[in-house]
Write an enzyme that holds these catalytic residues in place. Structure first.
Site, short mmCIF file in Angstrom:
data_model
loop_
_atom_site.label_atom_id
_atom_site.label_comp_id
_atom_site.label_asym_id
_atom_site.label_seq_id
_atom_site.Cartn_x
_atom_site.Cartn_y
_atom_site.Cartn_z
N GLU A 107 0.82 -1.22 0.00
CA GLU A 107 0.00 0.00 0.00
C GLU A 107 0.86 1.27 0.00
O GLU A 107 0.34 2.35 -0.23
CB GLU A 107 -0.92 0.02 1.23
CG GLU A 107 -2.00 -1.04 1.18
CD GLU A 107 -2.78 -1.13 2.48
OE1 GLU A 107 -4.01 -1.10 2.45
OE2 GLU A 107 -2.15 -1.22 3.56
N ASP B 95 -12.22 -5.36 -2.31
CA ASP B 95 -13.12 -6.53 -2.30
C ASP B 95 -14.44 -6.11 -1.68
O ASP B 95 -14.54 -5.03 -1.12
CB ASP B 95 -12.49 -7.65 -1.47
CG ASP B 95 -12.27 -7.22 -0.03
OD1 ASP B 95 -13.17 -7.39 0.78
OD2 ASP B 95 -11.18 -6.67 0.27
N1 ADE Z 1 -9.22 -4.69 3.97
C1 ADE Z 1 -9.50 -4.97 2.68
N2 ADE Z 1 -10.56 -5.77 2.60
C2 ADE Z 1 -10.97 -6.04 3.86
C3 ADE Z 1 -11.99 -6.83 4.42
N3 ADE Z 1 -12.82 -7.53 3.66
N4 ADE Z 1 -12.10 -6.87 5.78
C4 ADE Z 1 -11.24 -6.17 6.54
N5 ADE Z 1 -10.25 -5.41 6.06
C5 ADE Z 1 -10.10 -5.34 4.73
#
Ligand code: ADE
Length: 230
Positions: A12, A198
């Site tokens: 990141e 996601d």
């Molecule tokens: N960072 C990126 N995706 C995530 C997720 N699904 N849950 C927690 N932190 C995250």
């Protein structure tokens, strides 16, 4: 003015570090703090590691040892609302620790007991400048609202539904609220800018691998635009 920039994972921060003119590095609490100039600003940029404890420790070191004037947390997050898709930007205007639970004492979920606030509000000017940066990147979908954090990678539809219903959260991640909490205690203005990797559902870990590079590219682009105009 010194700006502290925190990301949880190497991937990141790597674009940003490649564009930074590094003056000094210091290792504290096993974290490497990179001091230097970035896009016209004095910054300390650091990878804090994953989760609320790592990120809170990191923010406290930025406050106590580097006397930063502002803190910006960037990185990826899971989208909660159905309208939010991988690559979209979420600017937090406030954050809550969704895994704080003293409901057996009658507190609301997320309320830190005996604390004088429920949510941690981001600095209005930093939110405004993040918004402006997004206005100049019209190809990116941008959302502004609450981000929730907890020590859990959310990959469960029932959990997302709960986070949306209980907290009206736009997205979830694992560091923002604890950085916000630490900044609140130290009176340091902060903002959290994340891009979606996601949708925090059953396939979240697969999407996370696939979309993290584009999400990092997008959140870094917004940060760059912001810093160039600060
Ligand atoms: N960072 C990126 N995706 C995530 C997720 N699904 N849950 C927690 N932190 C995250």
């Amino acid at each position: 003015m010194i700006i502290g920039i925190i990301a949880a994972m190497n991937e990141e921060l790597e674009i940003l570090l490649s564009e930074m003119s590094l003056e000094e590095t210091k290792v504290k609490a096993n974290m490497t703090f990179n001091k230097g100039k970035l896009w016209g600003n004095d910054v300390v940029a650091v990878v804090c590691g994953i989760g609320k404890v790592n990120s809170a420790i990191c923010a406290q070191i930025l406050a106590s040892e580097f006397q930063v004037d502002k803190v910006i947390n960037v990185g990826v997050a899971g989208g909660i609302s159905k309208e939010i898709h991988p690559g979209d930007i979420v600017i937090a205007d406030n954050l809550v620790e969704h895994d704080m639970d003293t409901t057996s004492f009658g507190d609301d979920p997320g309320q830190i007991p005996r604390m004088d606030t429920f949510d941690f509000k981001c600095d209005i000017e930093l939110v405004e400048s993040a918004k402006k940066a997004c206005d100049n990147n019209k190809d990116l979908n941008t959302f502004i609202g609450r981000i929730v954090s907890g020590d859990v990678f959310v990959a469960d539809i029932e959990k997302i539904k709960w986070l949306e219903k209980e907290f009206k959260a736009l997205s979830c991640e694992m560091e923002g609220a604890s950085i916000a909490h630490t900044c609140y205690l130290n009176n340091i203005p902060f903002v959290v800018i994340r891009s979606i990797s996601d949708n925090a559902n059953n396939g979240a870990h697969m999407d996370f691998q696939k979309f993290t590079p584009i999400a990092v590219k997008n959140s870094t682009a917004i940060l760059k635009e912001m810093l160039l105009n600060m």
